[in-house]
Design a protein around this motif. Structure first.
Motif, short mmCIF file in Angstrom:
data_model
loop_
_atom_site.label_atom_id
_atom_site.label_comp_id
_atom_site.label_asym_id
_atom_site.label_seq_id
_atom_site.Cartn_x
_atom_site.Cartn_y
_atom_site.Cartn_z
N ALA A 9 -1.88 131.00 102.20
CA ALA A 9 -0.45 131.00 102.50
C ALA A 9 0.41 130.59 101.30
N ASP A 10 -0.23 130.07 100.24
CA ASP A 10 0.51 129.67 99.04
C ASP A 10 0.55 130.76 97.97
N GLY A 11 -0.01 131.94 98.27
CA GLY A 11 0.10 133.05 97.33
C GLY A 11 -1.11 133.17 96.43
N ALA A 12 -0.88 133.29 95.11
CA ALA A 12 -1.96 133.48 94.15
C ALA A 12 -1.48 133.11 92.76
N ARG A 13 -2.45 132.84 91.89
CA ARG A 13 -2.12 132.61 90.48
C ARG A 13 -3.11 133.39 89.61
N TRP A 14 -2.60 133.84 88.48
CA TRP A 14 -3.40 134.59 87.51
C TRP A 14 -2.90 134.19 86.12
N GLY A 15 -3.70 133.41 85.43
CA GLY A 15 -3.28 132.93 84.12
C GLY A 15 -2.01 132.12 84.23
N LYS A 16 -0.98 132.51 83.48
CA LYS A 16 0.28 131.76 83.48
C LYS A 16 1.21 132.17 84.62
N TYR A 17 0.79 133.16 85.41
CA TYR A 17 1.66 133.67 86.47
C TYR A 17 1.26 133.07 87.82
N ARG A 18 2.27 132.77 88.62
CA ARG A 18 2.06 132.24 89.97
C ARG A 18 3.06 132.92 90.89
N GLU A 19 2.61 133.44 92.01
CA GLU A 19 3.48 134.13 92.96
C GLU A 19 3.28 133.53 94.35
N ARG A 20 4.37 133.34 95.06
CA ARG A 20 4.32 132.86 96.44
C ARG A 20 4.68 134.00 97.40
N PRO A 21 4.09 134.04 98.57
CA PRO A 21 4.34 135.16 99.48
C PRO A 21 5.63 134.99 100.25
N PRO A 22 6.18 136.12 100.74
CA PRO A 22 7.32 136.02 101.65
C PRO A 22 6.86 135.48 102.99
N HIS A 23 7.80 134.95 103.76
CA HIS A 23 7.46 134.46 105.09
C HIS A 23 7.13 135.64 106.00
N THR A 24 6.06 135.50 106.78
CA THR A 24 5.70 136.52 107.76
C THR A 24 5.29 135.84 109.06
N SER A 25 5.34 136.60 110.14
CA SER A 25 4.80 136.13 111.42
C SER A 25 3.35 136.58 111.51
N VAL A 26 2.43 135.65 111.34
CA VAL A 26 1.02 135.99 111.22
C VAL A 26 0.45 136.42 112.56
N VAL A 27 -0.18 137.60 112.55
CA VAL A 27 -0.87 138.13 113.72
C VAL A 27 -2.38 138.03 113.53
N ASP A 28 -2.86 138.34 112.32
CA ASP A 28 -4.30 138.41 112.07
C ASP A 28 -4.49 138.35 110.56
N THR A 29 -5.26 137.38 110.07
CA THR A 29 -5.48 137.25 108.62
C THR A 29 -6.62 138.13 108.10
N THR A 30 -7.30 138.85 109.00
CA THR A 30 -8.40 139.71 108.58
C THR A 30 -7.91 140.72 107.53
N GLY A 31 -8.59 140.77 106.39
CA GLY A 31 -8.29 141.79 105.40
C GLY A 31 -7.13 141.48 104.47
N ALA A 32 -6.51 140.32 104.61
CA ALA A 32 -5.38 140.00 103.73
C ALA A 32 -5.84 139.93 102.27
#
Length: 272
Positions: A205-228
């Motif tokens: 839920a906190d997004g992802a980081r790659w090297g010097k880059y960090r991205e946070r996700p938009p808010h969503t209404s979670v139905v199923d985390t399978t395959g995210a």
């Protein structure tokens, strides 16, 4: 211009049961609904890469059964080249049994079936599909020799190798060093034995980081985390193949991973 992503990986039929809460060991609970959905980390990521605009080739194995036939037809209708997906005689198409609770959290049991028969020699027969790709995308739901062979074929021509090192398994140092990036979650990251060229860490839920880059996700209404996570990996590969910067690809991948939690199943559609 759209790039080409060749995905070497698994194809599963997911049997997804919705429950109010996950059972404890030895406990029986009543399921609320059963769905039959397309899955497998390889195919999930192939669909995500195609959604991101890439031309996608799928390399893997299905069983000698109607499920496999239905799946191939459905993937082809979504624009994915499945000509390098072969049938495994006397094997069923891979299956996964997925339980999803009311918060969207899931638990998964995978029965590899035909996926377990993918060999390095089988991958070699699809060498042209790998050598002419912009990005080669791999995961670990197929035998390691097949994964290693795909990585070596990518290295021969300089195709970018993206490795989603999941499910967790001991990996050769060379495979980790060929990948750029290795995609792992925080727990998997701690278990990497060597330092790859680059590591992209997914943070739920906190997004992802790659090297010097960090991205946070938009808010969503979670139905199923399978395959995210698969939506994330496939989108990242698709955008990199099309020439996006690493920062832009990461941002799009985080958005795609968040969006994937708003539908049931890994790919957002049911098998016809």
């Amino acid at each position: 211009m759209n790039g080409v992503v060749s995905v070497v990986g698994s194809l599963n039929i997911d049997h997804v049961v919705s429950v109010s809460e996950h059972p404890s060991p030895g406990e029986t609970v009543l399921g609320l609904r059963l769905r039959t959905l397309p899955g497998g980390k390889g195919a999930n990521q192939a669909v995500a890469a195609a959604r991101a605009g890439a031309a996608v080739r799928m390399i893997g194995r299905i069983g000698d059964d109607p499920d496999g036939t239905r799946y191939l037809h459905a993937l082809s209708r979504r624009g994915i080249d499945t000509s390098a997906v072969r049938r495994a005689p006397d094997q069923h198409t891979g299956r996964a049994h997925v339980t999803v609770d009311r918060t969207g959290e899931n638990s998964v049991i995978v029965i590899p079936g035909a996926n377990s028969t993918l060999t390095a020699a089988e991958v070699t027969t699809a060498a042209e599909s790998i050598r002419t790709a912009s990005v080669v995308l791999l995961q670990l739901e197929t035998p390691l020799p097949a994964v290693e062979e795909a990585a070596e074929l990518a290295a021969e021509t300089g195709a970018r190798l993206v490795l989603n090192a999941s499910p967790v398994a001991p990996l050769p140092d060379r495979l980790l060093r060929l990948a750029d990036p290795v995609i792992v979650n925080e727990h998997e990251h701690q278990r990497l034995a060597v330092r790859p060229r680059s590591v992209c860490v997914t943070l739920g839920a906190d997004g992802a980081r790659w090297g010097k880059y960090r991205e946070r996700p938009p808010h969503t209404s979670v139905v199923d985390t399978t395959g995210a996570g698969d939506a994330f990996a496939g989108t990242l590969a698709g955008l990199l193949a099309s020439g996006s910067t690493e920062q832009d690809a990461l941002a799009a991948a985080v958005r795609a991973g968040a969006q994937a939690t708003t539908w049931h199943g890994a790919q957002g559609w049911e098998l016809p």
